[in-house]
Design a protein around this motif. Sequence first.
Motif, PDB file in Angstrom:
ATOM      1  N   ASN A  21       0.848  -1.185   0.000  1.00 59.06           N
ATOM      2  CA  ASN A  21       0.000   0.000   0.000  1.00 59.06           C
ATOM      3  C   ASN A  21       0.886   1.238   0.000  1.00 59.06           C
ATOM      4  N   ASN A  22       1.030   1.851  -1.171  1.00 61.08           N
ATOM      5  CA  ASN A  22       1.838   3.055  -1.315  1.00 61.08           C
ATOM      6  C   ASN A  22       1.007   4.322  -1.231  1.00 61.08           C
ATOM      7  N   SER A  23      -0.259   4.183  -0.866  1.00 61.08           N
ATOM      8  CA  SER A  23      -1.125   5.354  -0.739  1.00 61.08           C
ATOM      9  C   SER A  23      -1.049   5.908   0.685  1.00 61.08           C
ATOM     10  N   ALA A  69       2.331  -0.850   4.428  1.00 59.97           N
ATOM     11  CA  ALA A  69       2.308  -2.289   4.721  1.00 59.97           C
ATOM     12  C   ALA A  69       2.305  -3.113   3.432  1.00 59.97           C
ATOM     13  N   SER A  70       2.871  -4.317   3.495  1.00 57.09           N
ATOM     14  CA  SER A  70       2.896  -5.255   2.360  1.00 57.09           C
ATOM     15  C   SER A  70       2.286  -6.576   2.799  1.00 57.09           C
ATOM     16  N   PHE A  71       1.705  -7.296   1.808  1.00 56.69           N
ATOM     17  CA  PHE A  71       1.032  -8.558   2.105  1.00 56.69           C
ATOM     18  C   PHE A  71       0.977  -9.381   0.828  1.00 56.69           C
ATOM     19  N   ASP A  72       1.247 -10.697   0.914  1.00 56.42           N
ATOM     20  CA  ASP A  72       1.129 -11.581  -0.247  1.00 56.42           C
ATOM     21  C   ASP A  72      -0.336 -11.965  -0.437  1.00 56.42           C
ATOM     22  N   VAL A  73      -0.844 -11.741  -1.654  1.00 56.70           N
ATOM     23  CA  VAL A  73      -2.248 -12.001  -1.982  1.00 56.70           C
ATOM     24  C   VAL A  73      -2.309 -13.075  -3.075  1.00 56.70           C
ATOM     25  N   PRO A  74      -2.676 -14.314  -2.723  1.00 51.49           N
ATOM     26  CA  PRO A  74      -2.834 -15.352  -3.746  1.00 51.49           C
ATOM     27  C   PRO A  74      -4.214 -15.267  -4.387  1.00 51.49           C
ATOM     28  N   ARG A  75      -4.253 -15.394  -5.715  1.00 51.36           N
ATOM     29  CA  ARG A  75      -5.520 -15.371  -6.455  1.00 51.36           C
ATOM     30  C   ARG A  75      -5.538 -16.584  -7.372  1.00 51.36           C
ATOM     31  N   ALA A  76      -6.631 -17.353  -7.355  1.00 53.60           N
ATOM     32  CA  ALA A  76      -6.744 -18.577  -8.148  1.00 53.60           C
ATOM     33  C   ALA A  76      -7.681 -18.350  -9.328  1.00 53.60           C
ATOM     34  N   TYR A  77      -7.318 -18.917 -10.479  1.00 54.51           N
ATOM     35  CA  TYR A  77      -8.094 -18.792 -11.712  1.00 54.51           C
ATOM     36  C   TYR A  77      -8.312 -20.177 -12.302  1.00 54.51           C
ATOM     37  N   VAL A  78      -9.495 -20.400 -12.846  1.00 58.21           N
ATOM     38  CA  VAL A  78      -9.838 -21.681 -13.459  1.00 58.21           C
ATOM     39  C   VAL A  78      -9.263 -21.712 -14.874  1.00 58.21           C
ATOM     40  N   LEU A  79      -8.417 -22.703 -15.147  1.00 52.32           N
ATOM     41  CA  LEU A  79      -7.843 -22.820 -16.489  1.00 52.32           C
ATOM     42  C   LEU A  79      -8.902 -23.312 -17.470  1.00 52.32           C
ATOM     43  N   ASN A  80      -8.913 -22.733 -18.671  1.00 51.31           N
ATOM     44  CA  ASN A  80      -9.898 -23.063 -19.707  1.00 51.31           C
ATOM     45  C   ASN A  80      -9.484 -24.246 -20.571  1.00 51.31           C
ATOM     46  N   SER A  85       0.133 -23.956 -22.372  1.00 53.18           N
ATOM     47  CA  SER A  85      -0.527 -22.803 -22.962  1.00 53.18           C
ATOM     48  C   SER A  85       0.163 -21.511 -22.543  1.00 53.18           C
ATOM     49  N   THR A  86      -0.250 -20.438 -23.207  1.00 57.17           N
ATOM     50  CA  THR A  86       0.282 -19.115 -22.933  1.00 57.17           C
ATOM     51  C   THR A  86      -0.658 -18.391 -21.980  1.00 57.17           C
ATOM     52  N   ILE A  87      -0.085 -17.816 -20.929  1.00 60.84           N
ATOM     53  CA  ILE A  87      -0.840 -17.029 -19.957  1.00 60.84           C
ATOM     54  C   ILE A  87      -0.400 -15.579 -20.073  1.00 60.84           C
ATOM     55  N   ASN A  88      -1.380 -14.678 -20.120  1.00 63.32           N
ATOM     56  CA  ASN A  88      -1.111 -13.242 -20.134  1.00 63.32           C
ATOM     57  C   ASN A  88      -1.821 -12.633 -18.941  1.00 63.32           C
ATOM     58  N   ILE A  89      -1.091 -11.849 -18.165  1.00 61.57           N
ATOM     59  CA  ILE A  89      -1.655 -11.144 -17.012  1.00 61.57           C
ATOM     60  C   ILE A  89      -1.669  -9.655 -17.320  1.00 61.57           C
ATOM     61  N   GLU A  90      -2.803  -9.013 -17.034  1.00 62.36           N
ATOM     62  CA  GLU A  90      -2.914  -7.560 -17.128  1.00 62.36           C
ATOM     63  C   GLU A  90      -3.297  -7.041 -15.745  1.00 62.36           C
ATOM     64  N   VAL A  91      -2.531  -6.077 -15.253  1.00 68.89           N
ATOM     65  CA  VAL A  91      -2.771  -5.505 -13.930  1.00 68.89           C
ATOM     66  C   VAL A  91      -2.783  -3.992 -14.059  1.00 68.89           C
ATOM     67  N   LYS A  92      -3.809  -3.362 -13.445  1.00 71.13           N
ATOM     68  CA  LYS A  92      -3.849  -1.898 -13.426  1.00 71.13           C
ATOM     69  C   LYS A  92      -4.526  -1.436 -12.152  1.00 71.13           C
ATOM     70  N   LYS A  93      -4.368  -0.152 -11.868  1.00 74.99           N
ATOM     71  CA  LYS A  93      -5.033   0.423 -10.702  1.00 74.99           C
ATOM     72  C   LYS A  93      -6.533   0.422 -10.933  1.00 74.99           C
ATOM     73  N   GLU A  94      -7.276   0.128  -9.897  1.00 75.98           N
ATOM     74  CA  GLU A  94      -8.737   0.064  -9.970  1.00 75.98           C
ATOM     75  C   GLU A  94      -9.341   1.407 -10.385  1.00 75.98           C
ATOM     76  N   ASP A  95      -8.688   2.520 -10.014  1.00 78.31           N
ATOM     77  CA  ASP A  95      -9.231   3.840 -10.344  1.00 78.31           C
ATOM     78  C   ASP A  95      -8.942   4.279 -11.780  1.00 78.31           C
ATOM     79  N   GLY A  96      -8.251   3.438 -12.547  1.00 78.68           N
ATOM     80  CA  GLY A  96      -8.011   3.728 -13.957  1.00 78.68           C
ATOM     81  C   GLY A  96      -6.812   4.612 -14.232  1.00 78.68           C
TER      82      GLY A  96
END
Length: 108
Positions: A21-23, A69-80, A85-96
Amino acid sequence: YYKTEGFYDEELLVIVYTFTNNSNNTISFSDAIEDKLFQNGVELDLYIAANIQGQVDIRDSFKELQPGASFDVPRAYVLNFDTPSTINIEVKKEDGTGETLQCTFEIE
């Protein structure tokens, strides 16, 4: 990242983000970050479960962090598709604001 199985033997891909959290305000990962995963160009569904084999807890995405503060956040995704296969991750701030970060890798 790593692969695991869901409650009904679904093949899951788990991504572990280290969220800092850098805010100046208390905020959670889910309020601050929007992430999307794609397998061979098709978006993956977030696996919603309270706890997966003691490894992944969706509630971690909602834990609030005080500034600095820092914290490890695991997120699980259902593989199709079957792997490899190739995995692409896109991450951005929620506020755009800011840029979209992308990462591409192969899974077996």
